[in-house]
Design an enzyme around this catalytic site. Structure first.
Site, PDB file in Angstrom:
ATOM      1  N   HIS A 250      56.014  26.335 151.967  1.00 47.48           N
ATOM      2  CA  HIS A 250      56.503  25.763 150.710  1.00 47.48           C
ATOM      3  C   HIS A 250      57.928  25.281 150.885  1.00 47.48           C
ATOM      4  O   HIS A 250      58.817  26.062 151.210  1.00 47.48           O
ATOM      5  CB  HIS A 250      56.461  26.813 149.586  1.00 47.48           C
TER       6      HIS A 250
ATOM      7  N   THR B 127      54.998  30.913 142.541  1.00 46.88           N
ATOM      8  CA  THR B 127      53.914  31.872 142.792  1.00 46.88           C
ATOM      9  C   THR B 127      54.434  33.302 142.947  1.00 46.88           C
ATOM     10  O   THR B 127      53.684  34.200 143.299  1.00 46.88           O
ATOM     11  CB  THR B 127      53.093  31.473 144.039  1.00 46.88           C
ATOM     12  N   THR B 128      55.722  33.485 142.735  1.00 41.27           N
ATOM     13  CA  THR B 128      56.312  34.835 142.723  1.00 41.27           C
ATOM     14  C   THR B 128      57.138  34.943 141.440  1.00 41.27           C
ATOM     15  O   THR B 128      57.515  33.917 140.860  1.00 41.27           O
ATOM     16  CB  THR B 128      57.231  35.049 143.952  1.00 41.27           C
TER      17      THR B 128
ATOM     18  N   HIS C 208      53.824  31.663 153.383  1.00 38.82           N
ATOM     19  CA  HIS C 208      52.878  32.699 152.941  1.00 38.82           C
ATOM     20  C   HIS C 208      51.832  32.818 154.032  1.00 38.82           C
ATOM     21  O   HIS C 208      51.385  31.801 154.573  1.00 38.82           O
ATOM     22  CB  HIS C 208      52.217  32.290 151.625  1.00 38.82           C
TER      23      HIS C 208
ATOM     24  N   HIS D   9      59.384  38.936 149.509  1.00 38.76           N
ATOM     25  CA  HIS D   9      58.100  38.275 149.269  1.00 38.76           C
ATOM     26  C   HIS D   9      57.687  37.451 150.477  1.00 38.76           C
ATOM     27  O   HIS D   9      56.527  37.137 150.667  1.00 38.76           O
ATOM     28  CB  HIS D   9      58.185  37.318 148.072  1.00 38.76           C
TER      29      HIS D   9
ATOM     30  N   HIS E   6      59.930  28.506 152.654  1.00 39.88           N
ATOM     31  CA  HIS E   6      59.411  29.838 152.979  1.00 39.88           C
ATOM     32  C   HIS E   6      57.917  29.715 153.244  1.00 39.88           C
ATOM     33  O   HIS E   6      57.336  28.642 153.060  1.00 39.88           O
ATOM     34  CB  HIS E   6      59.691  30.818 151.829  1.00 39.88           C
TER      35      HIS E   6
HETATM   36 ZN   LIG Z   1      55.787  30.030 148.055  1.00 38.98          ZN
END
Ligand SMILES: [Zn+2]
Length: 298
Positions: A128, A216-217, A105, A76, A103
């Site tokens: 994040h 969000t995943t 995005h 992701h 991580h």
């Molecule tokens: Zn995230």
């Protein structure tokens, strides 16, 4: 995972379909929580945020300590586990939370890529830093607690050329440069970094938004206390673009790895006393109308 999946990467041209794991619309099928009522990310409409005096500056402890760990591709995003004890408290958090991993995005070639949006504006990238209550031993346990996880979200903005070459930027660019080499099944060692090197200085972190949401995943667990900071992190366009070269497990480019914004479903978004109310001219007109009693407040 089959035995032969560790071979060389297939050229992107042979990839014919996008794996389900990469299609947010399909998540709810296998993960009940992904179709829940308190999902993340969201669009933050600043004029509808509620000022909350309890949202005092977050206290960062041991964010300065450097650590070495590898950057891994989890399908992701690119993720770094945090092997030291760095914690956050204050800012109306119910207890102390320790950092577990961070991580990012991003979009494509520096285009829109953040998960949260502010008044509809999508930033090019979002960091994040995932924390869990210090009393828990692992994230799985923390995710069962409706307040078990606290995620700090930071936006990135494209840096003006004149501001390059600062010391902090060098540390940040290390992360960006390493991202280029992250492929599936491979993890790369990062040079020593500290969490403090990744984010703006503490005095610039007094303005933030707070709401209750989810991962969000998948599994999209609704156990996250979100803190989204107003001050973006500057990064050069070249470094931002480097993230577009990260690949998904199937060899396609990992671009646009953000989940679309989710409905608020009546949730309120709070803002710290320091947060600016961004009022565009159209919104200003609407706010004035309301103030003058010419329309119904909503
Ligand atoms: Zn995230």
């Amino acid at each position: 995972m089959g035995q032969n999946e560790k071979g060389p990467f297939k050229p992107a041209s042979v990839i014919t379909s996008v794996p389900t794991v990469l299609v947010p619309e399909k998540w709810a099928g296998g993960n009940v929580d992904c179709g829940g009522k308190s999902q993340s990310p969201i669009n933050i409409v600043t004029r509808k945020t509620v000022k909350d005096e309890r949202l005092t500056p977050i206290e960062f402890k041991n964010y300065q300590q450097t650590f070495k760990n590898s950057l891994t591709n989890n399908g992701h995003s690119v993720k770094v586990n945090i092997p030291i004890t760095s914690t956050i408290s204050g800012g109306d958090l119910s207890t102390t939370y320790k950092a577990v991993q961070f991580h990012l995005h991003w979009g494509k070639d520096g285009g829109p890529g953040s998960e949260h949006t502010i008044d509809g504006e999508q930033y090019p990238m979002e960091l994040h830093i995932v924390h869990m209550k210090s009393s828990y031993a692992d994230l799985t346990t923390a995710l069962r607690d409706p307040n078990g996880v606290a995620v700090l979200g930071f936006f990135y903005e494209v840096l003006k050329v004149s501001a390059q070459n600062s010391k902090t930027l060098v540390a940040r660019s290390r992360v960006a440069n390493m991202a280029v080499f992250v492929f599936s099944d491979v993890s790369f060692s990062l040079p020593s970094i500290s969490l403090a090197q990744l984010i703006p200085p503490e005095q610039k972190l007094t303005s933030y938004y707070r709401y209750r949401g989810s991962l969000t995943t998948p599994p999209c667990s609704e156990s996250v206390v979100w803190t989204v900071f107003e001050t973006p992190i500057p990064l050069s366009m070249d470094q931002m673009k480097a993230f577009s070269t990260v690949q998904f497990y199937d060899g396609t480019s990992m671009v646009n790895n953000f989940r679309p914004v989710q409905p608020l479903n009546g949730r309120l978004v709070y803002r710290s006393a320091g947060a600016t109310l961004w009022v565009s001219s159209a919104l200003l007109a609407a706010a004035l109308t309301t103030a003058l009693g010419l329309s119904q407040p909503n």
